[in-house]
Write an enzyme that holds these catalytic residues in place. Structure first.
Site, PDB file in Angstrom:
ATOM      1  N   ASP A   1       0.864  -1.184   0.000  1.00 16.80           N
ATOM      2  CA  ASP A   1       0.000   0.000   0.000  1.00 16.80           C
ATOM      3  C   ASP A   1       0.900   1.233   0.000  1.00 16.80           C
ATOM      4  OD1 ASP A   1      -2.435   1.295   0.123  1.00 16.80           O
ATOM      5  OD2 ASP A   1      -2.684   1.086   2.287  1.00 16.80           O
TER       6      ASP A   1
ATOM      7  N   PHE B   1     -12.240  -1.499   4.424  1.00 14.72           N
ATOM      8  CA  PHE B   1     -11.243  -0.798   5.256  1.00 14.72           C
ATOM      9  C   PHE B   1     -11.323  -1.256   6.714  1.00 14.72           C
ATOM     10  CE2 PHE B   1      -9.725   3.345   3.109  1.00 14.72           C
ATOM     11  CZ  PHE B   1      -9.710   2.749   1.858  1.00 14.72           C
TER      12      PHE B   1
ATOM     13  N   GLU C   1      -6.255   5.411  -8.580  1.00 13.23           N
ATOM     14  CA  GLU C   1      -7.535   5.976  -8.135  1.00 13.23           C
ATOM     15  C   GLU C   1      -8.009   7.107  -9.054  1.00 13.23           C
ATOM     16  OE1 GLU C   1      -7.906   5.828  -4.000  1.00 13.23           O
ATOM     17  OE2 GLU C   1      -9.663   7.114  -3.905  1.00 13.23           O
TER      18      GLU C   1
ATOM     19  N   THR D   1     -13.231   1.043  -3.551  1.00 10.34           N
ATOM     20  CA  THR D   1     -12.549   1.387  -2.311  1.00 10.34           C
ATOM     21  C   THR D   1     -13.462   2.152  -1.352  1.00 10.34           C
ATOM     22  OG1 THR D   1     -10.495   2.354  -1.489  1.00 10.34           O
ATOM     23  CG2 THR D   1     -11.578   3.559  -3.240  1.00 10.34           C
TER      24      THR D   1
ATOM     25  N   LYS E   1      -9.318   2.380  -9.410  1.00 12.69           N
ATOM     26  CA  LYS E   1      -9.809   2.448  -8.033  1.00 12.69           C
ATOM     27  C   LYS E   1     -10.887   3.535  -7.931  1.00 12.69           C
ATOM     28  CE  LYS E   1      -7.611   2.366  -3.517  1.00 12.69           C
ATOM     29  NZ  LYS E   1      -6.440   2.839  -2.797  1.00 12.69           N
TER      30      LYS E   1
HETATM   31  C1  E4P Z   1      -5.717   1.173   0.161  1.00 11.10           C
HETATM   32  O1  E4P Z   1      -6.212   0.826  -0.877  1.00 11.10           O
HETATM   33  C2  E4P Z   1      -6.289   2.220   1.008  1.00 11.10           C
HETATM   34  O2  E4P Z   1      -6.397   3.412   0.282  1.00 11.10           O
HETATM   35  C3  E4P Z   1      -5.449   2.405   2.260  1.00 11.10           C
HETATM   36  O3  E4P Z   1      -5.184   1.135   2.824  1.00 11.10           O
HETATM   37  C4  E4P Z   1      -6.078   3.335   3.271  1.00 11.10           C
HETATM   38  O4  E4P Z   1      -5.348   3.292   4.468  1.00 11.10           O
HETATM   39  P1  E4P Z   1      -5.514   4.358   5.646  1.00 11.10           P
HETATM   40  O5  E4P Z   1      -6.823   4.143   6.306  1.00 11.10           O
HETATM   41  O6  E4P Z   1      -4.358   4.050   6.546  1.00 11.10           O
HETATM   42  O7  E4P Z   1      -5.392   5.719   5.015  1.00 11.10           O
END
Ligand code: E4P
Length: 319
Positions: free
Chosen positions: A18, A173, A91, A151, A127
């Site tokens: 990431d 997430f 993205e 996402t 994305k």
């Molecule tokens: C990955 O695709 C995401 O954009 C990322 O893991 C977000 O992480 P964060 O919540 O630490 O910003």
């Protein structure tokens, strides 16, 4: 050879880095990589990348700042592809997250630039924030064989709608969900009770039960414990810091036992909504009833939008 905890994880799950920091990610031997506007801002603020921004800005000097910023994002992705074997997620400008047509157009501009650079389309994932409009755009793009990663996913209804739309991959997430509940005062002893982990587990179990082909990639991690609790998932996208931490830990055994306990991971949502028709009204109604998901989705879009603007300012300063 399994030398450390990251190797153990690699044996059961596809590892994704990431980060957009293409100068330092090769050492993780990850298959895929994910980028987002905030990660790109972090990279371009690093003095290491000063020359790179200059180089890209002067190559595309005849374009407007917004278009140069897009080319900069794609240039990062192009460099990342040189040090990984799989796909990179790029993205779309989150400013268009609530507009299907504009999301689709943004995605097509990214695709056009990738084609001009001879980047095979199987090596990119577009994305897109998982709003109703974003998922609809992804559905259209997938029909054109353009693969998407949906996402900013915080709720089962977003996940279900993506599976229904036939998107290639979703990014639920973990960390941002845990952050929200922690702020509300919720406490848990083990990462198995972490609300972010529980959410992703239930989505994964449901998707496998229903045999949806959509890949599940957990994102947004705060600790190695959260990561180990999701071993066995299709993919995990992990920051360089946490990847480095896992490389310092000894190999781990029995990482994926939780995937066998489907009953223990059941979510009331999927039980209750077996017959729910996926349409805009139901999507918005169910999302609105989930305070955390609603807030985190809007907040996430706003953060990425702000960082997208900062990227435009940065290329403006170069020209
Ligand atoms: C990955 O695709 C995401 O954009 C990322 O893991 C977000 O992480 P964060 O919540 O630490 O910003």
């Amino acid at each position: 050879m399994t030398e450390n905890a990251l190797d153990s994880l690699r044996n059961v799950t596809k590892i994704v880095v990431d980060s957009s920091d293409f100068k330092s990610i090769a050492r993780f031997n990850s298959i895929d990589a994910t980028t987002n506007p905030s990660l790109l801002i972090k990279s371009i603020s690093d003095v290491e990348y000063k020359g790179f921004i200059k180089q890209v800005s002067s190559k595309y000097f005849n374009l407007c700042s917004k278009d140069i910023a897009r080319e900069l994002v794609i240039s990062f992705a192009e460099e990342i592809l040189k040090v990984i074997t799989g796909r990179v997620s790029i993205e779309v400008d989150p400013a268009v997250a609530f507009n299907t047509k504009r999301t689709e157009l943004e995605a097509l501009k990214i695709v056009e630039s990738c084609v001009a650079r001879d980047i095979p389309l199987e090596r990119i994932l577009i994305k897109i924030p998982a709003t109703w409009e974003g998922i609809l755009a992804a559905k259209k793009l997938e029909k054109k064989n353009i693969r998407c990663n949906l996402t900013l996913m915080f709720s089962e209804i977003q996940a279900l709608t993506c599976a229904d739309a036939g998107v290639t991959l979703i990014s639920p997430f973990v960390g941002r969900i845990s952050d929200w509940w922690k702020k509300k005062g919720l406490k848990w002893e083990s990462s198995c009770d972490d609300p972010g982990v529980k959410f992703v587990r239930s989505v994964f179990i449901h998707f496998k039960k229903k045999k949806y082909p959509t890949e599940v990639m957990a994102a947004s991690f705060r600790s190695v414990d959260q990561i180990f609790s999701l071993a066995g998932l299709d993919l995990l996208t992990i920051s360089p810091n946490l990847l480095s931490n896992m490389m310092k830990l000894p190999p781990k055994k029995n990482l994926i036992n939780w995937t066998k306990n489907a009953d223990g991971q059941k979510s009331q949502f999927f039980e209750k909504n077996q017959t729910t028709i996926i349409n805009q009204v139901n999507f918005l109604k169910i999302l609105a009833s989930n305070e955390m998901a609603n807030q985190k989705l809007i907040e996430g879009i706003n953060i990425f939008k702000k960082d997208g603007q900062k990227l435009i300012f940065a290329v403006d300063n170069e020209s």
